[in-house]
Design an enzyme around this catalytic site. Structure first.
Site, short mmCIF file in Angstrom:
data_model
loop_
_atom_site.label_atom_id
_atom_site.label_comp_id
_atom_site.label_asym_id
_atom_site.label_seq_id
_atom_site.Cartn_x
_atom_site.Cartn_y
_atom_site.Cartn_z
N TYR A 198 5.99 6.02 6.30
CA TYR A 198 5.67 5.33 5.05
C TYR A 198 5.08 6.31 4.02
CZ TYR A 198 3.34 2.18 1.80
OH TYR A 198 2.91 1.54 0.65
N SER B 118 1.86 4.82 -3.70
CA SER B 118 0.74 4.39 -2.84
C SER B 118 -0.35 5.45 -2.85
CB SER B 118 1.26 4.20 -1.41
OG SER B 118 0.18 4.12 -0.51
N1 LIG Z 1 -0.50 -3.99 0.07
C1 LIG Z 1 -0.94 -2.72 0.06
O1 LIG Z 1 -1.99 -2.38 0.62
C2 LIG Z 1 -0.14 -1.66 -0.64
C3 LIG Z 1 -0.77 -0.43 -0.93
C4 LIG Z 1 -0.05 0.56 -1.58
C5 LIG Z 1 1.26 0.33 -1.95
N2 LIG Z 1 1.84 -0.87 -1.65
C6 LIG Z 1 3.22 -1.07 -2.07
O2 LIG Z 1 3.29 -2.23 -2.88
C7 LIG Z 1 4.54 -2.87 -2.68
C8 LIG Z 1 4.33 -4.32 -2.27
O3 LIG Z 1 3.57 -4.36 -1.08
P1 LIG Z 1 3.14 -5.75 -0.38
O4 LIG Z 1 1.76 -5.59 0.09
O5 LIG Z 1 3.46 -6.89 -1.27
O6 LIG Z 1 4.03 -5.74 0.95
P2 LIG Z 1 5.47 -6.30 1.27
O7 LIG Z 1 5.91 -5.56 2.47
O8 LIG Z 1 5.48 -7.77 1.35
O9 LIG Z 1 6.31 -5.91 -0.01
C9 LIG Z 1 7.60 -5.51 0.05
C10 LIG Z 1 8.57 -6.48 -0.63
O10 LIG Z 1 9.84 -5.84 -0.57
C11 LIG Z 1 10.78 -6.72 0.01
N3 LIG Z 1 11.79 -5.93 0.72
C12 LIG Z 1 11.68 -5.33 1.93
N4 LIG Z 1 12.84 -4.70 2.22
C13 LIG Z 1 13.67 -4.92 1.17
C14 LIG Z 1 15.02 -4.51 0.89
N5 LIG Z 1 15.74 -3.78 1.75
N6 LIG Z 1 15.58 -4.89 -0.28
C15 LIG Z 1 14.87 -5.67 -1.15
N7 LIG Z 1 13.62 -6.07 -0.94
C16 LIG Z 1 13.03 -5.69 0.21
C17 LIG Z 1 9.97 -7.62 0.94
O11 LIG Z 1 10.66 -8.83 1.23
C18 LIG Z 1 8.70 -7.82 0.12
O12 LIG Z 1 8.86 -8.86 -0.81
C19 LIG Z 1 5.30 -2.03 -1.67
O13 LIG Z 1 6.09 -1.07 -2.34
C20 LIG Z 1 4.18 -1.32 -0.93
O14 LIG Z 1 4.63 -0.14 -0.32
C21 LIG Z 1 1.17 -1.86 -1.01
#
Ligand SMILES: NC(=O)c1ccc[n+]([C@@H]2O[C@H](COP(=O)([O-])OP(=O)(O)OC[C@H]3O[C@@H](n4cnc5c(N)ncnc54)[C@H](O)[C@@H]3O)[C@@H](O)[C@H]2O)c1
Length: 255
Positions: free
Chosen positions: A158, A145
């Site tokens: 986080y 991130s």
């Molecule tokens: N959206 C943003 O702004 C952003 C920015 C930087 C990084 N990220 C990273 O990108 C990735 C995806 O983010 P997103 O925005 O789609 O949010 P999100 O929270 O929906 O993505 C997380 C995914 O992981 C799954 N998950 C959660 N706990 C789990 C577990 N114990 N075992 C298996 N799966 C599990 C969730 O069901 C979901 O599909 C994440 O790693 C997040 O940290 C997102």
């Protein structure tokens, strides 16, 4: 030819959010795909199967923080597809997290974030790597991130977890290089995934405008913005790149 033709990928967190888009991109480039998520990924898998054939995809409800579940996932993937070339560690506890002063974060939540975001990445790499080592090729892409470089406030659990992922990538790239396995971070900026929009209106309201302000490219970031870098890191185009972080955030951070 599609850039991932003949490759097999495991994608964690592929049932929704950005992961759903990663799933589509990997399949479009020819990879056969196991979608692993605590959420049900059957709909995403069905959409991919319709477009790319029933043998192109499977899904598994898996908690990446649970070692026995991770072992079972890896075994099922090997049975179904015969090998694992690509691991995308995208699952994380992110979208539902509320902004909180670190002095107010309770131990149970801190530990849960670490268990999913850090232990989950470790467990997936630990159990997939032996199969990559055996075939002397592999690509591990850990989703980090932009918050690590900037150390944003009110998300200390986080940000710390993603800092650990960044360090884990560097350390494991050194161990796996001799086996011709690349380990890299993909670091998104604040991205308008459906999870963020649906599950965290407060985060959306607080982060959207400031994110645009600090970017060189002054607009919102969408899941589609990440797909080129994901496919690049998964493909042979990046075979001599390892231990790196690619920020895809419109120039907000300079790694
Ligand atoms: N959206 C943003 O702004 C952003 C920015 C930087 C990084 N990220 C990273 O990108 C990735 C995806 O983010 P997103 O925005 O789609 O949010 P999100 O929270 O929906 O993505 C997380 C995914 O992981 C799954 N998950 C959660 N706990 C789990 C577990 N114990 N075992 C298996 N799966 C599990 C969730 O069901 C979901 O599909 C994440 O790693 C997040 O940290 C997102």
């Amino acid at each position: 030819m599609a850039r991932l033709e003949g490759r097999v990928a495991i994608l964690t967190g592929g049932a929704k959010g950005i992961g759903r888009h990663y799933a589509g991109a990997l399949a479009k480039e020819g990879a056969r795909l196991m979608i692993a998520d605590v959420a049900d990924g059957r709909q995403v898998a069905a959409d991919i199967a319709r477009e790319h054939g029933a043998n192109s995809v499977a899904s598994s409800v898996t908690d990446v923080s649970d070692e026995s579940a991770v072992k079972a996932l890896v075994a099922t993937t090997m049975e179904r597809f015969g090998k694992i070339d690509i691991l995308v560690n995208n699952a994380a506890l992110f979208a539902p997290l509320a902004e909180q002063k670190f002095t107010d974060i309770d131990i149970a939540l801190w530990d849960r974030v670490m268990a999913i975001n850090v232990r989950g990445v470790f467990l997936m790499a630990k159990h997939v790597a032996p199969h990559m080592i055996a075939q002397k090729y592999g690509k591990i892409i850990n989703i980090s991130s932009g918050t690590v470089a900037r150390g944003i406030p009110l998300f200390a659990h986080y940000v710390t977890s993603k800092g650990a992922v960044t360090a884990f990538t560097r350390a494991t790239s050194r161990e796996l290089g001799e086996h011709n396995i690349c380990v890299n971070n993909l670091a998104p900026g604040f991205t308008l995934s459906d999870s963020v929009i649906d599950e965290n209106p407060q985060h959306l309201q607080h982060s959207r405008a400031p994110s645009i302000t600090r970017r060189a490219l002054k607009r919102d970031e969408y899941p589609e913005d990440l797909l080129g870098a994901l496919v690049f890191l998964a493909s042979a185009d990046s075979d001599f790149i390892t231990g790196q972080t690619i920020a895809v955030d419109g120039g907000a951070t300079n790694n």
